[in-house]
Design an enzyme around this catalytic site. Structure first.
Site, PDB file in Angstrom:
ATOM      1  N   ARG A 133      28.235 -11.076  14.647  1.00  0.00           N
ATOM      2  CA  ARG A 133      28.907  -9.714  15.272  1.00  0.00           C
ATOM      3  C   ARG A 133      28.046  -9.167  16.636  1.00  0.00           C
ATOM      4  O   ARG A 133      28.463  -8.326  17.206  1.00  0.00           O
ATOM      5  CB  ARG A 133      28.058  -8.664  14.077  1.00  0.00           C
ATOM      6  N   HIS A 143      11.784 -10.990  13.736  1.00  0.00           N
ATOM      7  CA  HIS A 143      13.080 -11.396  12.749  1.00  0.00           C
ATOM      8  C   HIS A 143      12.961 -13.017  12.300  1.00  0.00           C
ATOM      9  O   HIS A 143      13.047 -13.118  11.367  1.00  0.00           O
ATOM     10  CB  HIS A 143      14.320 -10.621  13.386  1.00  0.00           C
ATOM     11  N   HIS A 146       9.655 -14.198  10.783  1.00  0.00           N
ATOM     12  CA  HIS A 146       9.679 -13.889   9.456  1.00  0.00           C
ATOM     13  C   HIS A 146      10.578 -14.706   8.327  1.00  0.00           C
ATOM     14  O   HIS A 146      10.000 -15.341   7.656  1.00  0.00           O
ATOM     15  CB  HIS A 146      10.098 -12.516   9.457  1.00  0.00           C
ATOM     16  N   GLN A 207       6.638  -2.015   4.476  1.00  0.00           N
ATOM     17  CA  GLN A 207       6.473  -3.283   4.605  1.00  0.00           C
ATOM     18  C   GLN A 207       4.773  -3.423   5.091  1.00  0.00           C
ATOM     19  O   GLN A 207       4.102  -4.428   4.908  1.00  0.00           O
ATOM     20  CB  GLN A 207       7.379  -3.816   5.639  1.00  0.00           C
TER      21      GLN A 207
END
Length: 276
Positions: A133, A143, A146, A207
């Site tokens: 996308r 990101h 992780h 989190q």
């Protein structure tokens, strides 16, 4: 590489692969986990953006809706099974040892742990969707780190410590992911859902609480009376500490950005009223 990892854990920590899970595919092969993580990094950081360079962003609305809903259901299943397999029934919160190979409840926890591990491979699709996308701003160090590290951590925990004290993270993380993927699913339904998504800002807070709780809970094993392998717990604590710092930094930046946007919106609103 797999034999080397087993040898490392045995010679340094006297930890052997668990007889219940060592032959469960793909826990049999550490090489496969490493190759898949490497392929994930190459595609998301280099090959994917190169292939998409001269292409329009893909919409993928239906695919993402199906994916997010599937992850809600998988995460809910893992949370339920890990709760019923130990944490909601007979596990001692302050220290629970590895179960016996023939214990049915321990095997249930190990099976929940297995589904959790496999789901971490599937969750690599989060970043693949960003690439397709062309949402490159979402592909941050936090990101990618992780998603990649969690696969390798889950491999080690399932192969060597599939049940007992260290599996609380399986329950907590699955509960967080039920909420997180539910948010993604609802957000993907369009602007009409935005007014119902006021709780988005609390996701990162949850989190952070998860990592703090995991660190505190893991530290219990260092009590002399706790008969639970400690070396992997140390690795877990280091990793949880790293996640805590990264997510705290992300929260700080997001909160600051949100406050600035609110301030700018308030100033524009005042100016608009004066002009009227």
């Amino acid at each position: 590489m797999s034999q080397g990892v087993d040898h490392f854990f045995y010679t340094n920590f006297e930890i052997l692969p668990d007889p219940r899970t060592k032959d469960w595919f793909p826990v049999t092969n550490f090489n496969l986990a490493v190759v898949l993580v490497a392929a994930y990094l190459i595609f998301c950081l280099f090959l994917g953006p190169l292939l998409m360079k001269n292409r329009e962003p893909m919409q993928l609305k239906n695919s993402m809706a199906g994916y997010n809903l599937t992850m809600v259901l998988v995460s809910a299943y893992v949370a339920f099974e890990s709760f019923m397999g130990g944490w909601g029934t007979h596990y001692r919160f302050f220290c629970h040892p590895i179960g016996a190979p023939d214990d049915k409840n321990s095997l249930r926890m190990a099976k929940a742990h297995y589904v959790y591990f496999v789901s971490k491979f599937v969750e690599l699709m989060d970043t693949v969707f960003f690439v397709l996308r062309k949402k490159y701003s979402h592909i941050t160090f936090l990101h990618v780190y992780h998603h990649g590290v969690v696969v390798l951590m889950a491999f080690c925990s399932l192969r060597y410590l599939p049940d007992g004290h260290g599996t609380l993270i399986v329950l907590l993380n699955s509960l967080i992911h039920v909420i997180m993927y539910a948010y993604y699913f609802l957000a993907g339904l369009g602007p009409k859902m935005q007014k119902y998504l006021w709780w988005k800002k609390y996701l990162t807070s949850m989190q952070l609480v998860q990592f703090l709780f995991t660190l505190s809970h893991a530290a219990v094993v260092f009590h002399p009376s706790c008969n639970y392998p400690k070396p992997l717990v140390i690795v877990l604590m280091i990793n949880s500490g790293m996640f805590l710092l990264l997510f705290a930094n992300f929260y700080r930046k997001s909160y600051k950005k949100e406050k600035n946007e609110e301030g700018e919106s308030h100033i524009k609103s005042k100016k608009s009223k004066k002009n009227k």
